[in-house]
Scaffold this motif. Structure first.
Motif, PDB file in Angstrom:
ATOM      1  N   GLU A  73       2.602   4.178  -9.990  1.00  0.00           N
ATOM      2  CA  GLU A  73       1.940   3.485  -8.877  1.00  0.00           C
ATOM      3  C   GLU A  73       0.806   2.641  -9.448  1.00  0.00           C
ATOM      4  O   GLU A  73       0.245   2.965 -10.495  1.00  0.00           O
ATOM      5  CB  GLU A  73       1.453   4.503  -7.858  1.00  0.00           C
ATOM      6  CG  GLU A  73       2.650   5.201  -7.201  1.00  0.00           C
ATOM      7  CD  GLU A  73       2.271   6.218  -6.153  1.00  0.00           C
ATOM      8  OE1 GLU A  73       1.259   6.008  -5.454  1.00  0.00           O
ATOM      9  OE2 GLU A  73       2.993   7.215  -6.048  1.00  0.00           O
ATOM     10  N   GLN A  74       0.486   1.571  -8.759  1.00  0.00           N
ATOM     11  CA  GLN A  74      -0.456   0.585  -9.263  1.00  0.00           C
ATOM     12  C   GLN A  74      -1.594   0.330  -8.279  1.00  0.00           C
ATOM     13  O   GLN A  74      -1.625  -0.694  -7.600  1.00  0.00           O
ATOM     14  CB  GLN A  74       0.291  -0.727  -9.547  1.00  0.00           C
ATOM     15  CG  GLN A  74       1.399  -0.598 -10.556  1.00  0.00           C
ATOM     16  CD  GLN A  74       0.881  -0.295 -11.940  1.00  0.00           C
ATOM     17  OE1 GLN A  74      -0.185  -0.754 -12.335  1.00  0.00           O
ATOM     18  NE2 GLN A  74       1.624   0.514 -12.680  1.00  0.00           N
ATOM     19  N   PRO A  75      -2.543   1.267  -8.178  1.00  0.00           N
ATOM     20  CA  PRO A  75      -3.626   1.080  -7.199  1.00  0.00           C
ATOM     21  C   PRO A  75      -4.438  -0.198  -7.413  1.00  0.00           C
ATOM     22  O   PRO A  75      -4.910  -0.799  -6.443  1.00  0.00           O
ATOM     23  CB  PRO A  75      -4.502   2.327  -7.362  1.00  0.00           C
ATOM     24  CG  PRO A  75      -3.962   3.095  -8.507  1.00  0.00           C
ATOM     25  CD  PRO A  75      -2.663   2.503  -8.924  1.00  0.00           C
ATOM     26  N   GLU A  78      -2.315  -2.851  -5.866  1.00  0.00           N
ATOM     27  CA  GLU A  78      -2.270  -2.613  -4.417  1.00  0.00           C
ATOM     28  C   GLU A  78      -3.524  -3.122  -3.729  1.00  0.00           C
ATOM     29  O   GLU A  78      -3.455  -3.648  -2.615  1.00  0.00           O
ATOM     30  CB  GLU A  78      -2.108  -1.114  -4.132  1.00  0.00           C
ATOM     31  CG  GLU A  78      -0.737  -0.576  -4.464  1.00  0.00           C
ATOM     32  CD  GLU A  78      -0.621   0.917  -4.204  1.00  0.00           C
ATOM     33  OE1 GLU A  78      -1.289   1.419  -3.268  1.00  0.00           O
ATOM     34  OE2 GLU A  78       0.140   1.579  -4.931  1.00  0.00           O
ATOM     35  N   LEU A  81      -3.385  -6.730  -2.442  1.00  0.00           N
ATOM     36  CA  LEU A  81      -2.222  -7.152  -1.665  1.00  0.00           C
ATOM     37  C   LEU A  81      -2.399  -6.915  -0.170  1.00  0.00           C
ATOM     38  O   LEU A  81      -3.137  -6.030   0.248  1.00  0.00           O
ATOM     39  CB  LEU A  81      -0.977  -6.399  -2.148  1.00  0.00           C
ATOM     40  CG  LEU A  81      -0.580  -6.636  -3.598  1.00  0.00           C
ATOM     41  CD1 LEU A  81       0.556  -5.702  -3.991  1.00  0.00           C
ATOM     42  CD2 LEU A  81      -0.206  -8.089  -3.828  1.00  0.00           C
ATOM     43  N   ASN A  87       1.639   0.565   4.610  1.00  0.00           N
ATOM     44  CA  ASN A  87       2.364   1.627   3.918  1.00  0.00           C
ATOM     45  C   ASN A  87       3.426   1.094   2.958  1.00  0.00           C
ATOM     46  O   ASN A  87       4.012   1.878   2.196  1.00  0.00           O
ATOM     47  CB  ASN A  87       3.015   2.574   4.923  1.00  0.00           C
ATOM     48  CG  ASN A  87       1.986   3.392   5.658  1.00  0.00           C
ATOM     49  OD1 ASN A  87       0.995   3.823   5.081  1.00  0.00           O
ATOM     50  ND2 ASN A  87       2.204   3.600   6.943  1.00  0.00           N
ATOM     51  N   ASP A  88       3.706  -0.194   2.994  1.00  0.00           N
ATOM     52  CA  ASP A  88       4.687  -0.783   2.096  1.00  0.00           C
ATOM     53  C   ASP A  88       4.060  -1.504   0.904  1.00  0.00           C
ATOM     54  O   ASP A  88       4.781  -1.969   0.017  1.00  0.00           O
ATOM     55  CB  ASP A  88       5.590  -1.759   2.856  1.00  0.00           C
ATOM     56  CG  ASP A  88       6.580  -1.044   3.737  1.00  0.00           C
ATOM     57  OD1 ASP A  88       7.107  -0.009   3.309  1.00  0.00           O
ATOM     58  OD2 ASP A  88       6.822  -1.523   4.858  1.00  0.00           O
ATOM     59  N   ILE A  89       2.758  -1.578   0.869  1.00  0.00           N
ATOM     60  CA  ILE A  89       2.084  -2.286  -0.222  1.00  0.00           C
ATOM     61  C   ILE A  89       2.449  -1.683  -1.572  1.00  0.00           C
ATOM     62  O   ILE A  89       2.618  -2.395  -2.558  1.00  0.00           O
ATOM     63  CB  ILE A  89       0.558  -2.327   0.012  1.00  0.00           C
ATOM     64  CG1 ILE A  89       0.252  -3.269   1.190  1.00  0.00           C
ATOM     65  CG2 ILE A  89      -0.197  -2.736  -1.246  1.00  0.00           C
ATOM     66  CD1 ILE A  89      -1.183  -3.302   1.626  1.00  0.00           C
ATOM     67  N   HIS A  90       2.605  -0.374  -1.618  1.00  0.00           N
ATOM     68  CA  HIS A  90       2.936   0.261  -2.900  1.00  0.00           C
ATOM     69  C   HIS A  90       4.269  -0.251  -3.447  1.00  0.00           C
ATOM     70  O   HIS A  90       4.453  -0.360  -4.670  1.00  0.00           O
ATOM     71  CB  HIS A  90       2.946   1.787  -2.778  1.00  0.00           C
ATOM     72  CG  HIS A  90       4.088   2.332  -1.976  1.00  0.00           C
ATOM     73  ND1 HIS A  90       5.220   2.837  -2.571  1.00  0.00           N
ATOM     74  CD2 HIS A  90       4.290   2.430  -0.637  1.00  0.00           C
ATOM     75  CE1 HIS A  90       6.059   3.242  -1.637  1.00  0.00           C
ATOM     76  NE2 HIS A  90       5.524   3.005  -0.451  1.00  0.00           N
ATOM     77  N   ALA A  93       3.591  -3.618  -5.013  1.00  0.00           N
ATOM     78  CA  ALA A  93       2.827  -3.422  -6.255  1.00  0.00           C
ATOM     79  C   ALA A  93       3.727  -2.949  -7.390  1.00  0.00           C
ATOM     80  O   ALA A  93       3.586  -3.394  -8.537  1.00  0.00           O
ATOM     81  CB  ALA A  93       1.689  -2.430  -6.021  1.00  0.00           C
TER      82      ALA A  93
END
Length: 184
Positions: A73-75, A78, A81, A87-90, A93
């Motif tokens: 995962e790429q906080p 994210e 963005l 909830n779909d941003i992850h 990313a």
């Protein structure tokens, strides 16, 4: 092509088996994150505890079969963005960090084309992806579908017309390309 598979395209078994079967033949490279796989398992859990256990087992097999698919995962990505559904941003990313070409999803409204284009991505539904691959590799895609079809019939213990199976998997165009006869 490198493509992020959204959880919604992993949930239906036949669809997932076709997508992963085509990927196993090296016709595209799937990408996902642990969160995407957890969302798939969580969605399946609504069908009951046995379905949840089966989905967890299938997710483990997918992790093992496609070791290069997993992206962290790429906080940091994210944070910059915006999508209509936060909830779909992850998913976006992960696509950016993996240098993917596409996001494969049924959720068109959640992944606006202009936002994806700004990141060098396209949104495709599974039928679009598989039809594109089929155009270049018809025999290989047909063999994957034949294998999945045979497995589905064996598991259900009944004959299932190909077009019917493909319609249920939301792969109408691919079904028509594979079986151009009129019907279903």
């Amino acid at each position: 092509m490198k493509a992020v598979l959204d959880a919604c395209v992993l949930f239906p078994t036949v669809l997932r088996e076709i997508l992963l079967g085509v990927a196993a033949r090296g016709l595209y490279q799937p990408v996902w994150s642990d969160r995407i796989l957890r969302e798939w398992v969580r969605a399946t859990a609504k069908l009951g505890p046995e379905a949840a256990m089966e989905a967890e087992a299938q997710a483990t097999l997918a992790r093992l079969a496609f070791t290069s698919a997993m992206q962290r995962e790429q906080p940091n990505i994210e944070a910059r963005l915006y999508l209509p559904d936060p909830n779909d941003i992850h998913v976006l990313a992960v696509a950016i960090s993996a240098h993917a070409d596409a996001i494969i999803t049924f959720n068109a409204a959640d992944f606006p084309r202009p936002v994806l284009a700004d990141e060098g991505l396209v949104r495709l539904d599974p039928d679009q992806l598989l039809c594109q691959i089929h155009a270049h590799h018809p025999g290989e895609v047909a063999q994957v579908v034949t294998n999945v079809h045979a497995t589905a019939e064996r598991m259900l213990g009944e004959v299932i017309p190909l077009k019917s199976l493909m319609k249920r998997a939301q792969l109408r165009r691919l079904g028509k390309a594979l079986d151009p006869s009129p019907g279903v």
